[in-house]
Design a protein around this motif. Structure first.
Motif, short mmCIF file in Angstrom:
data_model
loop_
_atom_site.label_atom_id
_atom_site.label_comp_id
_atom_site.label_asym_id
_atom_site.label_seq_id
_atom_site.Cartn_x
_atom_site.Cartn_y
_atom_site.Cartn_z
N THR A 628 1.03 -1.16 0.00
CA THR A 628 -0.07 0.02 -0.13
C THR A 628 0.73 1.34 0.21
O THR A 628 1.75 1.49 0.77
CB THR A 628 -0.89 0.05 1.11
OG1 THR A 628 -1.65 -1.15 1.11
CG2 THR A 628 -1.78 1.15 1.18
N LYS A 629 0.65 1.80 -0.96
CA LYS A 629 1.37 3.31 -0.87
C LYS A 629 0.53 4.54 -0.85
O LYS A 629 -0.60 4.46 -1.28
CB LYS A 629 2.17 3.39 -2.38
CG LYS A 629 3.32 2.50 -2.95
CD LYS A 629 3.81 2.64 -4.13
CE LYS A 629 4.88 1.24 -4.20
NZ LYS A 629 5.46 1.38 -5.93
N VAL A 630 0.98 5.41 -0.22
CA VAL A 630 -0.01 6.49 0.31
C VAL A 630 0.98 7.87 -0.13
O VAL A 630 1.83 8.05 0.47
CB VAL A 630 -0.41 6.72 1.51
CG1 VAL A 630 0.60 6.45 2.64
CG2 VAL A 630 -1.22 7.56 2.10
N THR A 631 0.32 8.89 -0.70
CA THR A 631 0.44 10.24 -0.75
C THR A 631 -0.20 11.03 0.11
O THR A 631 -1.35 10.96 0.03
CB THR A 631 0.47 10.67 -2.11
OG1 THR A 631 1.44 9.74 -3.12
CG2 THR A 631 1.10 12.10 -2.49
N LEU A 632 0.41 11.60 1.09
CA LEU A 632 -0.34 12.59 1.96
C LEU A 632 -0.35 14.18 1.57
O LEU A 632 0.38 14.71 0.92
CB LEU A 632 0.46 12.54 3.44
CG LEU A 632 0.01 10.99 3.91
CD1 LEU A 632 0.94 11.00 5.46
CD2 LEU A 632 -1.22 10.49 3.92
N GLN A 633 -1.18 14.98 2.05
CA GLN A 633 -1.19 16.32 1.90
C GLN A 633 -1.66 16.94 3.44
O GLN A 633 -2.22 16.23 4.15
CB GLN A 633 -2.21 16.81 0.82
CG GLN A 633 -3.68 16.25 1.09
CD GLN A 633 -4.41 16.21 -0.34
OE1 GLN A 633 -4.40 17.49 -0.67
NE2 GLN A 633 -5.36 15.70 -0.76
N VAL A 634 -1.56 18.34 3.45
CA VAL A 634 -1.82 18.93 4.52
C VAL A 634 -2.89 20.06 4.01
O VAL A 634 -2.51 20.93 3.28
CB VAL A 634 -0.75 19.63 5.45
CG1 VAL A 634 -1.12 20.32 6.49
CG2 VAL A 634 0.19 18.84 5.70
N GLU A 647 -1.39 -2.62 -4.26
CA GLU A 647 -0.96 -3.93 -5.20
C GLU A 647 -0.93 -5.22 -4.46
O GLU A 647 -0.64 -5.30 -3.25
CB GLU A 647 0.51 -3.60 -5.67
CG GLU A 647 0.77 -2.39 -6.47
CD GLU A 647 1.97 -2.18 -7.02
OE1 GLU A 647 3.06 -2.96 -6.31
OE2 GLU A 647 2.66 -1.00 -7.54
N HIS A 648 -1.54 -6.29 -4.92
CA HIS A 648 -1.42 -7.59 -4.51
C HIS A 648 -1.88 -7.98 -3.32
O HIS A 648 -1.49 -8.73 -2.41
CB HIS A 648 -0.12 -8.18 -4.62
CG HIS A 648 0.66 -7.97 -5.90
ND1 HIS A 648 0.38 -8.27 -6.98
CD2 HIS A 648 1.89 -7.40 -6.06
CE1 HIS A 648 1.10 -7.68 -7.93
NE2 HIS A 648 2.08 -7.18 -7.15
N GLY A 655 -5.29 -6.47 -8.55
CA GLY A 655 -4.92 -4.92 -8.62
C GLY A 655 -4.11 -4.88 -9.68
O GLY A 655 -4.08 -5.64 -10.65
N PRO A 656 -3.36 -3.69 -10.04
CA PRO A 656 -3.06 -2.71 -9.11
C PRO A 656 -4.42 -1.69 -8.96
O PRO A 656 -5.10 -1.62 -10.25
CB PRO A 656 -1.98 -1.87 -9.37
CG PRO A 656 -1.90 -1.97 -11.01
CD PRO A 656 -2.28 -3.51 -11.25
N GLU A 657 -4.72 -0.88 -7.91
CA GLU A 657 -5.98 0.02 -7.81
C GLU A 657 -5.18 1.25 -7.41
O GLU A 657 -4.29 1.16 -6.43
CB GLU A 657 -6.94 -0.63 -7.08
CG GLU A 657 -7.58 -1.77 -7.46
CD GLU A 657 -8.84 -2.27 -6.72
OE1 GLU A 657 -9.45 -3.12 -7.17
OE2 GLU A 657 -9.11 -1.50 -5.75
#
Length: 667
Positions: A628-634, A647-648, A655-657
């Motif tokens: 699981t990959k996450v891009t964060l923001q404030v 993924e998987h 996936g991927p989704e």
């Protein structure tokens, strides 16, 4: 003519541990070869130090064909697979076994291995005397006619249930020799009817309907396998270890109130048209399971859906289940329940612990894996696979999927007032390629009265303060029930049922809270997809939020919740905090970052960190299968996700989704 006298008592061996990898297999003969498989003779050499009784084998294509064929399992006997004896392979010796397999191909292009075996100190049991009687032919009726089929009396003179494998010479429906199997109860005589040629398993139920005449001329016994006494205490221990962390509402149960909206459709009788299902309003769920609706629309469907959504939380306690059921181990990863099961109030049909299957005689079993319940079934058939959501101090069921693909059930969860609650539920039923019923339920404004969650027992130990500082000091996604809007774009292969075939979804999300604190989620596609589809896809996005927060350290459980009642040792020189008496086994720290959390059930999460301005946040979480990959923001001072990539997650083919949130606003 058989007479049932006193049963003979074979010596039951002492069972112990062994290593199936020390059992080498070689396929030495093959018969009954057709497109749907054949029977094989497999020679097993025991290179270990303990006598081994091979029970379950895996057959697969070998060599160049291996990449294009599936491995399939086949058993010498019927369940249980544990504590079996009769024809063991002694250390340093070889023994031959007859198996039925649905893997097609010549034996020179197939390979076999033992995947389950019983290890014991007992000698071989001689072939029971007088096992097979004379072959008779009787008339059996089916929907297409009445046909002659063989009937043979099989007598078991032993005081143990017995599985027997026989090579049967046939003249109809074709000339040849086929491998058949039968289970004979201890000391009993079985009227065994050969109404068909076997397919995946040599064992036929005795009450099948013939599709044509079957004639047998000869029967030769080639293998036999006895059933030992089950280790009932081991079954109860294993079941309790998987059942206890499955979160439920302990007594005293709360009163829950809220609002709901249900959308769906159901196929009309003798038609290709669908009737809409729609209901909305308020509800109150009382501690005794009584459900009161103040609603309009198809309220019967709404009540059924609400009961299904809350059923897992209203289960019996572990002590009640163990008191009312016998838990018998039947394979290395399955426990059979004899009794009423564990759903008392408003059971969901997917969680019910039936005492016996609809066909009678066979008991419901539960599949255990990683300290959780991961499936259920009866006899040789797996009924459902369960996909679970690990929430730190336990697990919840995220999805149940029938093995035959007919029924799916999906849950989305949020933590509200200290308790886990369902916030969305979805179910779909198909027959063949035809959708029969599809229902989506969303809950909102959930509130708890009348009972509070059990108080937290503070963690103890020399490492508590240091680990708490690391845990609480790391950035955390917003936990308040913020009112949010965002433009959403979902990209997916479209193969997962939850997306209803959509590979791309775009619209506006309206959220109350985010991640594990998300209490409400709606999707507006501007009329492009319709209200029912928006309901379905909102539930799918809810489901993906569950995948995210179950893995992402940025949305981790509270320290006192996860480490409730534990003892935490001071970090060792490698930065590892060892944890006792809780769901977590160890926490690995590197400097002021937590980089790994190992759970007692075997789950192992590792984290990669990156920079977000002055913050150091987790950007990737990995477990034994998925990423699981996450891009964060404030946004307005709140840490929120901008992009989630999976993924998987459920298997290597999944996936991927990707879910992207743009123009995220806090209102």
């Amino acid at each position: 003519m058989f007479t049932e006298g006193p049963a003979q008592s074979p010596n039951v061996p002492r069972f112990g541990d062994g290593d199936v990898d020390r059992l080498a297999c070689r396929i030495v003969d093959q018969g009954g070869q057709r497109e749907n498989g054949s029977w094989l003779v497999v020679e097993v050499e025991n290179r270990g130090a303990v006598a081994a009784e091979p029970v379950v084998f895996a057959i697969a294509p070998s060599g160049r064909d291996r990449a294009t064929g599936d491995e399939r399992r086949t058993s010498r006997g019927r369940l249980p697979d544990l504590r079996r004896f009769g024809r063991p392979v002694a250390p340093g010796q070889k023994q031959r076994f007859w198996l039925r397999t649905s893997v097609p191909g010549d034996r020179k292009k197939l390979q076999a291995r033992v995947v389950e075996a019983c290890f014991h100190d007992g000698p071989p049991v001689p072939e029971p005397a007088g096992l097979v009687g004379a072959i008779d032919h009787v008339q059996r009726e089916s929907m297409i006619g009445t046909f002659p089929v063989p009937l043979v009396k099989l007598h078991n003179p032993l005081d143990r249930d017995l599985d027997v494998l026989m090579l049967v010479t046939l003249s109809q429906p074709r000339d040849g020799v086929e491998l058949f199997g039968a289970r004979i109860a201890a000391g009993k005589t079985l009227d065994w009817v050969l109404w068909s040629v076997p397919y995946e398993t040599p064992f036929l139920d005795t009450d099948g309907a013939p599709a044509g005449p079957v004639r047998a001329t000869k029967i030769d016994v080639v293998d036999w396998l006895l059933v030992g006494d089950p280790d009932a205490d081991a079954g109860a221990r294993r079941f309790a270890a998987a059942y206890e962390p499955w979160l439920r509402w302990a007594e005293p149960r709360p009163t829950v109130q809220g609002s709901f909206e249900l959308r769906g459709r159901q196929l009309r009788v003798n038609s290709t048209e669908y009737d809409p299902l729609a209901a909305s309003g308020g509800f109150t769920l009382h501690p005794d399971g009584k459900l009161v609706l103040e609603a309009s629309g198809t309220t019967g469907d709404a009540e059924q859906a609400l009961r299904a959504a809350f059923a897992d939380l209203l289960r019996k306690s572990t002590d009640e289940v163990l008191k009312g059921n016998r838990c018998l181990p039947i394979t290395a990863d399955r426990v059979e329940l004899h009794g009423a099961g564990f759903t008392a109030e408003g059971p969901s049909p997917f969680a019910a612990g039936h005492g016996a299957s609809a066909g009678g005689g066979e008991r419901m079993w539960y599949e255990l894996g990683g300290g959780q319940i991961v499936g259920c079934g009866w006899g040789p058939h797996r009924w459902q696979r369960w996909q679970t959501l690990d929430v730190g101090n336990g697990y919840l069921v995220a999805r149940r999927e029938q093995e035959d693909g007919k029924v799916f059930e999906q849950f989305s969860w949020a933590q509200i007032d200290g308790r886990w609650m369902p916030v969305a539920w979805q179910s779909s039923t198909t027959y063949g390629a035809q959708l029969f019923r599809d229902v989506s339920l969303h809950l909102a404004d959930l509130r708890v009265t009348g009972a509070v969650a059990a108080p937290v027992a503070a963690p103890a130990g020399d490492g508590v303060d240091a680990l708490r500082a690391l845990w609480d000091g790391a950035p955390h996604v917003a936990t308040a029930p913020l009112e949010l809007t965002a433009q959403v774009e979902v990209r997916t292969p479209g193969t997962d049922w939850v997306w209803a075939g959509n590979k791309k979804v775009e619209g506006t999300l309206h959220l109350r809270g985010i991640g594990r604190s998300c209490r409400q989620l709606t999707l507006d596609t501007g009329g492009r997809l319709g209200e029912e589809a928006e309901h379905t896809l909102a539930a799918a996005i809810f489901d993906r939020f569950g995948i995210w927060f179950a893995r992402d350290f940025n949305d981790r459980p509270a320290f006192d919740e996860l480490f409730d009642g534990t003892r935490i040792d001071a970090a060792d020189p490698g930065g590892v905090f060892h944890v006792h008496d809780g769901p977590v086994l160890a926490v690995h720290a590197k400097g002021d970052r937590i980089v790994r959390v190992i759970y007692r059930n075997g789950r192992d999460l590792t984290f990669t960190h990156g920079k977000l301005g002055a913050l150091e946040v987790v950007t990737t979480a990995r477990d034994h299968i998925g990423t699981t990959k996450v891009t964060l923001q404030v946004v307005d001072g709140h840490l929120l996700p901008a992009r989630l990539h999976f993924e998987h997650i459920y298997d290597r083919e999944w996936g991927p989704e990707t879910i992207t949130l743009r123009n995220l606003k806090v209102h």
